[in-house]
Design a protein around this motif. Sequence first.
Motif: not given
Length: 735
Positions: A198-201, A224-232
Amino acid sequence: MKGASHPTNDVTLAESASPSILDVIAHVDTSRRQFIVKSGMGATALASAGGLTLGGLVSSVQAAPVPASVGFPGIGFESVPANTRAANVAQGGVATSVIDRITVPAGYSAQVFVAWGDPIMPGGTAFAGDARETAAQQLKQFGMHNDGMHFFPFTGANGLPSSDRGVLCVNNEYTHEEVLFPDGQVGTGYSIAKTRKSQAAHGVSVLEARRVNGKWSVVKNSPYGRRITANTKARVSGPAAGHPLMRSKEFTITDGASVPTGRMLDGFTAYGTINNCAHGITPWGTYLTCEENWNGNFGSTTAVDTSATTEIGKLNRRYGVSAAGFGYRWHETDPRFDVNTNPNEPHLFGWVVEIDPFNPTAAPVKRTGLGRFKHESAQYVVDADNNVAFYMGDDERNEYIYKFVCAGKFNPTNKAANRDLLDSGTLYVARFDSDLNGQWLALTPDTLGVDGKALRDNPNFAGASDAEVQAKILIKTRMAADAVGATMMDRPEWTGARPRINGFQEVEVYCTLTNNNRRGTNTASANAADGSTAAASARPPVDAANPRADNVYGHIIRWREAGRTVRATRFNWDLFAQAGDTQTTKSNAANYVGNIVDTPNGSADYGAPDGLWFDPFGRLWVQTDQIGDGSGDFAHIGGNMMVCCDPNTGETRRFLTGPNKCEVTGVTMTPDGKTMFVGVQHPGEDSTAANPTQFSNWPQNQWTVEADGVTPLPAGRPRSSVVVITKDDGGVIGS
């Protein structure tokens, strides 16, 4: 923004008569009325638009293109029909939903560009359709429930911004746990694995978009592709950074646990960004993601202090932090989100977060100078003297509109010189007076509150120095706005600044006010000046800026800065539109019809305006967020939509309708205006784990066969998506 994991604000409590904006206009002098008349709100302007009145126009009138005018290039399409339950029945559907697809005008084409679960970076896996993905896989896929977005073009071979290649930054606001997991949130038991997925989404999806031979696609192996999530990991900057209230407990965050280290963070470091709703950009080319309903992700297994007698209790109370939250269960397996275990952690959320789209290694920065509240968007204006300001709404009933004016000036020739402009400046909150003037109230230590005392002498903000006082003002922004007597608004959401092009010179800013079912209801109350009012609990009377009781359908307000400078502390304002239902059968119908300008009358009715954006050519686009299934107050209006408006006359056309139970939110364009990206969030909201397609199977059901080079989409779950729209003749969208 509304959602299954968000509080609802659309339940009718009462019906009541209230003064209209026309009554207000009648009591102000002629010179003050001129802004209203010129903007299309007055009877004279409505008559000059072809006999339109607030009461209506005969439905047999044939819509013609909206002509160009000052600062506006015209509208070249006719409204698409409302997506109602009746329309679904007419197409062989059922009366329990609207048509489960998107619709755009004749001469336009739409395709899904990216959907929840699509890979956006090296190592990403394809969407399975049954929610089997792990948290590690979700970290390389497009996040859930996308919202605000912006297209950042690469520089083309000709040295100009490319309209064929760019970085698309997209917010991922929240998650629907019953669709995210195969067995829902409960299933065989709630676990840290579910929390991590859930945090990753949540957060932000950054991806490279490219058009080759006329077809847009995600570059799945892009650097350039990346995810900024609840734990970044993020950096905290600005006047509130380092304050003791910003020092939360430190945890070692792994896939299997959040383990306390026994130390405290320094107040300059935070982990994660959540409930990323609308957005903004800066003139120096960075992305701003806004943390909105972050309070709902926190909770506790024991009672949370929400008293009006302790500092933490008062903060929790004013910002809506509670043991139950919005039903997320993160706190059960991740103590970082347990309010009692980690009471300062909520103070690290509610900020505007700056992201460099072209530097994947750069940490996001939480810019505390812009204040802490339920940020909905942050739209900038650079005036003629290169002063820069950001305009923001706090999306909750009875909250406020703000602007932040940078202390330094924008340097258009040196990007690096602007890097820390957001760390120094003045935060203001708006007061809308009944004579259609307004004032920006500075939230600084020496500003006088309604009690006649400077904020530095208010117990909520007391400190050893003005620097500490300012830090507390920013951490407790809502309480500071209460103290100075700002105007309580009907859910201020997206802001948008009108481009100063083709002869238009004003600094003119708009804000959507989505709705407020508590406005004008009994017993009247206001946010207490001492900051002790629980979030969204007041019942303010109607006023000039919010003139309707039981404001089911919402409205759009706008203002012009005095002297055409963002540094002005005075402005004049009007209501651009009161949304409503021309065919309403509610008693006291005048309170609900609205005054949308369209031809024929009722052809572009909408309610609950939310997303709002000016394209570079001067067209105003408005997106809606209501129940989305054509029921109740929206039986005639139908599902959610996006409309296009002429800011001069208010003339409105319906451009897009969305699938069942979705919200239409997020819009951006390529520099040439020939490609538009539009977000469709939470189609089929409220479905269960046992039947995830109970209300919608979009977008799979709209693209089930190979057509136009589009591969059929995986079935199994409705998916929030970004749609790419082009004009069949290759022209500019809206022309």
